[in-house]
Design an enzyme around this catalytic site. Structure first.
Site, PDB file in Angstrom:
ATOM      1  N   ASN A 864      -0.657  -7.603   1.923  1.00 58.08           N
ATOM      2  CA  ASN A 864      -1.044  -8.417   0.772  1.00 58.08           C
ATOM      3  C   ASN A 864      -2.159  -7.854  -0.095  1.00 58.08           C
ATOM      4  O   ASN A 864      -2.248  -8.206  -1.279  1.00 58.08           O
ATOM      5  CB  ASN A 864      -1.464  -9.814   1.248  1.00 58.08           C
ATOM      6  CG  ASN A 864      -0.351 -10.529   1.966  1.00 58.08           C
ATOM      7  OD1 ASN A 864       0.768 -10.577   1.492  1.00 58.08           O
ATOM      8  ND2 ASN A 864      -0.642 -11.089   3.128  1.00 58.08           N
ATOM      9  N   TYR A 865      -3.016  -7.008   0.458  1.00 54.64           N
ATOM     10  CA  TYR A 865      -4.226  -6.634  -0.278  1.00 54.64           C
ATOM     11  C   TYR A 865      -4.401  -5.137  -0.505  1.00 54.64           C
ATOM     12  O   TYR A 865      -5.085  -4.746  -1.443  1.00 54.64           O
ATOM     13  CB  TYR A 865      -5.458  -7.192   0.441  1.00 54.64           C
ATOM     14  CG  TYR A 865      -5.461  -8.692   0.496  1.00 54.64           C
ATOM     15  CD1 TYR A 865      -5.621  -9.441  -0.659  1.00 54.64           C
ATOM     16  CD2 TYR A 865      -5.266  -9.372   1.692  1.00 54.64           C
ATOM     17  CE1 TYR A 865      -5.597 -10.830  -0.627  1.00 54.64           C
ATOM     18  CE2 TYR A 865      -5.243 -10.758   1.739  1.00 54.64           C
ATOM     19  CZ  TYR A 865      -5.410 -11.478   0.577  1.00 54.64           C
ATOM     20  OH  TYR A 865      -5.375 -12.847   0.612  1.00 54.64           O
ATOM     21  N   ILE A 866      -3.842  -4.297   0.331  1.00 55.54           N
ATOM     22  CA  ILE A 866      -3.963  -2.846   0.133  1.00 55.54           C
ATOM     23  C   ILE A 866      -2.779  -2.368  -0.699  1.00 55.54           C
ATOM     24  O   ILE A 866      -1.627  -2.625  -0.347  1.00 55.54           O
ATOM     25  CB  ILE A 866      -3.998  -2.103   1.480  1.00 55.54           C
ATOM     26  CG1 ILE A 866      -5.269  -2.466   2.259  1.00 55.54           C
ATOM     27  CG2 ILE A 866      -3.930  -0.596   1.266  1.00 55.54           C
ATOM     28  CD1 ILE A 866      -5.314  -1.884   3.657  1.00 55.54           C
TER      29      ILE A 866
END
Length: 909
Positions: A864-866
């Site tokens: 979700n974030y990288i």
């Protein structure tokens, strides 16, 4: 309500409870400084602990009478163990091993006790720390990590200045006309104007986050319809060009469709138009309820009762899940179910005994669902026991039935639909400590479903005797169907699959927005650091919230109707009781976060932030009062958008994770390393990102058992290596003198008791393989029209397992191992030992990874974030198969990242 007299007509973000003063006087600041402890503060900016608040942890704030006040825990119950379902330990084949049916986990084992000391003193795999991660895995959040975080932030500021300088240079060199054209699409770079001290820019009440047309309920978009008509003419030309492209694509309908490389396609002029043509077959409803056999009954007070079919169905919801003790033994779950059940029983004519007399169901504890549970368990067991051929045929039939719903035509392209099945009725479970767990989820009827489809497309037929709630043609929406569920009143949408063009473009935009934040992060941080000392309370609260969101990845949070929704909060909606302060600069957060998952953490913060939080909790504030009473999420995001178009609080999570990962990967020493060691280094970076961005989880209940299974696998490889060495001695006994007795010694971990258990396991494993192979061969023979093999053949094959058991028994007695295989030689066996050494090393690395990840959610960060392009670049640059990092599902989801990078590993975040 007590309001400070110095508010000076300051509009408030909230109007309940005690409110902070509108201004912060210098005298108040000095007073707070005098109260500060002289103790040496810990390094700011990291999480230092994850666990329950100790009984003696006191809030440094005092009650109005001066007595110390113990922190309230009224809103938080037991610690919730929750693991993201999407998380995987990529690259570790051990994850594919099935759990033993006899595996038991001791639930009352302390997670704080070192695992190696648990479970009969069993020795577990070592923690490998010599492949680039010099930090102590058991204490990853110490001073060295705080210094690393500070270094990363300093590097981010330097890069931001460098990017802006390069942009300015390019603008200066470019022709004036080009500059004007470019400026029309640029985000604002000017520093946001300072708000007037009287707070005129603030609004009363809490605003919800702005919703896009795509996700807004129909009623909310009715007013926009008229305005949309005015723009229709402007989109005609674009629509025609898109239709031409659609017609070209439709030629490949019957065959293999060419991949649509949207990331290489020119950018649309009107990004709000999501599609021009849309065709699909609607949604798939669950099968109707099948009544219980006459001999299967719900019992009340020891006697069977007869129910109307609707009430009986609700009883089966509870009865079929008695095995899920964490739900059915939950008092809240029981209460909500029982209330709904009684209501349905009453509305359907009540319960009756065998003689037709009314039965008044008033006590949950008198209900007995055992008969229902055993019936459904029997059905489940029978289904599992069916021959593989029957299961395969049923799956083929199911796939054939669902095929029309699995894909849609989106602008002429075949796109996979994500969730075309309407959820069946049942009991709502929720996540964490949801207040509505156990509530009956009613069956969704076609009359509740709105279909969104192209104007020229055929509208899917609803089930016989039913009709759709509404059919609309909204090309600004990305959903195909929508309805409202009864438990929380939320809207449910049928969307395209994660690997679709629309979802891929959404991910791409998310990460590109995070990349754009690189240009502004230094000024944003400098501004909110300066405003931490602002005289305007609203500005000081906003700056403090931005600090917490940026540094500790807190979600912004929105206010909720706590009577009808879970009492979940984020940064802007924190209450007095959610924050405990401990001198000199430790802040303890304890609240229910997203999905009702308990968020507990201790952070060391800048002294000014600690002082501000103490001020925001200043008496007469008490439990239930807002910490940030002069700030809402809407106000915060509006402020952020003045730095960069579209910037919201949640972008910081993506930026911090991706930027940190990019910097860590650039610094990796990966020369002369094996693939397994490179994977370990990548996971170490991912782990640091998860820690620095606060992506934590509680230790899973099965972690210890999984580590013990890994330990057994590791010992099994070492036993196999020892047997191979003994085979070398069988061929050439003189090797013992040449290589030394130590080379052939049994590993100290492998005692005779363990060896005999392992040998029994190997024999049982061989028997299972033989039986499965025999059944598979028989099914193949029958499918080809032949006859099944006789039982005699099965017994003949099983002799191999009997012979293996006899061989092990002889080896244990003689302490000698006969050489195995075709033409065994010392050289061949030496090669086999080298391969076993490599497998042992790889498994040790995997063990270290799993142990290091027990409290860190790597999947949350990676998925979700990288930015997935960082992972692709790493894999390309260092020749590691992308399959080691992304599962098949993730490779489909991030296909745009894999394809857009290609064979060029020079891309940078």
């Amino acid at each position: 309500m007590a309001v400070d007299s110095s508010d000076d007509d300051m509009p408030l973000a909230r109007t309940n409870g005690h409110i902070s003063a509108s201004k912060v006087s210098p005298a108040a600041d000095r007073k707070m400084d005098k109260l500060a402890s002289r103790a040496r503060p810990a390094p700011p900016g990291v999480s230092i602990r994850n666990g329950p608040v100790e009984d003696d942890a006191m809030d440094v704030d005092s009650t109005p009478n001066g007595a110390p006040k113990r922190k309230s825990r009224s809103s938080v119950g037991q610690v919730v163990s929750y693991k993201d379902e999407s998380e995987s330990d990529d690259g570790a084949p051990l994850a594919k091993r099935q759990k033993s049916k006899h595996e038991q986990v001791v639930s009352d084992d302390s997670d704080d006790e070192p695992i190696a000391t648990k479970r009969n003193g069993a020795k577990l795999p070592p923690s490998i720390k010599d492949t680039g991660d010099s930090s102590d895995d058991d204490k990853p959040l110490g001073t060295n990590l705080a210094q690393k975080k500070a270094s990363i932030e300093k590097a981010a500021a330097k890069e931001a200045r460098s990017i802006r300088a390069a942009d300015a240079k390019a603008r200066k060199a470019a022709p004036k006309k080009a500059i004007k054209e470019e400026e029309s699409d640029d985000e604002p770079l000017a520093k946001p104007k300072r708000r007037q001290s009287n707070g005129a820019a603030k609004t009363n009440g809490v605003k919800k986050e702005p919703e896009s047309d795509s996700d807004a309920p129909i009623a909310k978009r009715a007013k926009k319809a008229a305005a949309a008509k005015g723009k229709a003419k402007e989109t005609v030309k674009r629509s025609q060009s898109v239709k031409e492209e659609s017609n070209a694509n439709s030629a490949a309908e019957e065959g293999e469709e060419e991949e649509y490389r949207w990331w290489d396609a020119p950018k649309k002029e009107d990004d709000s138009i999501k599609w021009t043509t849309l065709e699909h077959n609607g949604v798939l409803f669950p099968p109707e309820y099948e009544p219980l056999p006459k001999d299967v009954k719900l019992y009340y007070d020891g006697k069977p009762v007869n129910l109307h079919v609707e009430a009986e169905e609700v009883a089966t919801f509870f009865g079929s899940m008695l095995h899920s003790t964490q739900n059915v033994e939950n008092p809240v779950f029981q209460k909500n179910f029982f209330n709904d059940f009684k209501d349905i029983v009453r509305k359907t004519g009540g319960a009756k005994d065998k003689d037709g007399k009314p039965v008044d169901i008033t006590q949950f504890k008198k209900l007995d669902f055992t008969n229902i549970f055993e019936y459904y368990k029997g059905l489940s067991d029978a289904k599992k026991a069916r021959p593989a051929a029957e299961k395969k045929a049923e799956k083929a039939e199911k796939d054939k039935f669902e095929a029309p719903y699995m894909y849609c035509k989106w602008d002429g392209r075949k796109e996979k639909v994500g969730n075309f099945r309407v959820e069946p009725p049942g009991l709502f479970r929720g996540r964490g400590e949801h207040p509505k767990t156990g509530t009956v989820k009613k069956r969704v009827m076609p009359e509740q479903v709105t279909i969104n489809i192209g104007k020229g497309a055929k509208v899917p037929e609803p089930p016989a005797g039913h009709k759709w709630k509404l059919v609309q043609h909204d090309n600004k929406a990305t959903w195909l169907a929508m309805w409202q569920e009864n438990v929380n009143g939320n809207y449910k949408y049928v969307m395209l699959a994660a690997n679709s063009t629309v979802k891929g473009q959404a991910d791409f935009k998310k990460f590109e927005k995070a990349r754009e934040l690189k240009k502004h992060i230094d000024r944003i941080r400098a501004d909110y650091t300066k405003e931490l000392k602002s005289e305007v309370m609203a500005d000081r609260q906003r700056a403090t919230a931005m600090y917490l969101i940026d540094r500790f990845a807190l979600r912004a949070g929105n206010e909720k109707d706590t009577e009808n929704e879970a009492e979940t909060v984020g940064c802007c909606s924190l209450k007095f009781e959610h924050v405990t302060l401990r001198e000199p600069n430790t802040v303890i957060f304890d609240f229910l976060g997203k999905d009702s998952i308990r968020f507990y953490n201790e952070f060391t913060v800048e002294r000014q932030v600690f002082k501000n939080l103490k001020m925001f909790k200043k008496p007469p504030k008490e439990d239930g009062d807002d910490i940030f009473d002069r700030l809402t999420t809407s106000q915060l995001n509006k402020h952020l958008s003045s730095y960069m178009a579209g910037l919201t609080a949640k972008v910081f999570r993506t930026y911090n994770a991706s930027w940190t990962m990019a910097k860590l990967l650039r610094e990796l020493p990966v020369d002369d390393l094996t693939v397994a060691e490179k994977i370990k280094l990548y996971n170490d970076c991912n782990r640091e990102v998860a820690i620095l961005c606060n992506h934590k989880r509680t230790v899973g209940a099965s972690h210890e058992a999984q580590m013990e299974k890994l330990a057994d696998r590791l010992k099994g490889l070492k036993y196999q290596k020892w047997r191979t060495k003994m085979m070398m001695l069988d061929i050439d006994p003189k090797l013992k003198k040449k290589k030394g007795a130590e080379f052939f010694a049994l590993d100290e971990e492998l005692d005779q008791e363990w060896i005999e258990k392992h040998q029994a396991f190997l024999v049982e494993e061989l028997e299972t393989k033989i039986k499965k192979k025999f059944e598979k061969d028989n099914e193949k023979l029958v499918a080809e029209g032949g006859k099944e093999m006789p039982e005699k053949e099965r017994k003949e094959r099983l002799k191999a397992a009997t012979e293996l058991a006899a061989k092990f028994k002889k080896e244990n007695k003689t302490k000698k191992v006969e050489a195995e295989g075709k033409g065994p030689t010392v050289e061949k066996l030496a090669t086999a030992i080298d391969k076993l050494d490599e497998r042992i090393r790889t498994l040790e690395l995997q063990c270290a990874d799993r142990e290091g990840n027990k409290e860190v959610a790597l999947g949350t960060s990676k998925i979700n974030y990288i930015d997935p392009r960082l992972t692709v670049v790493f894999a390309k640059k260092f020749d590691v198969p992308i399959e080691k990092f992304f599962s098949k599902t993730l490779r489909d989801k991030f296909n745009w990242a894999i394809q857009s990078i290609g064979d060029d590993p020079s891309w940078e975040f």
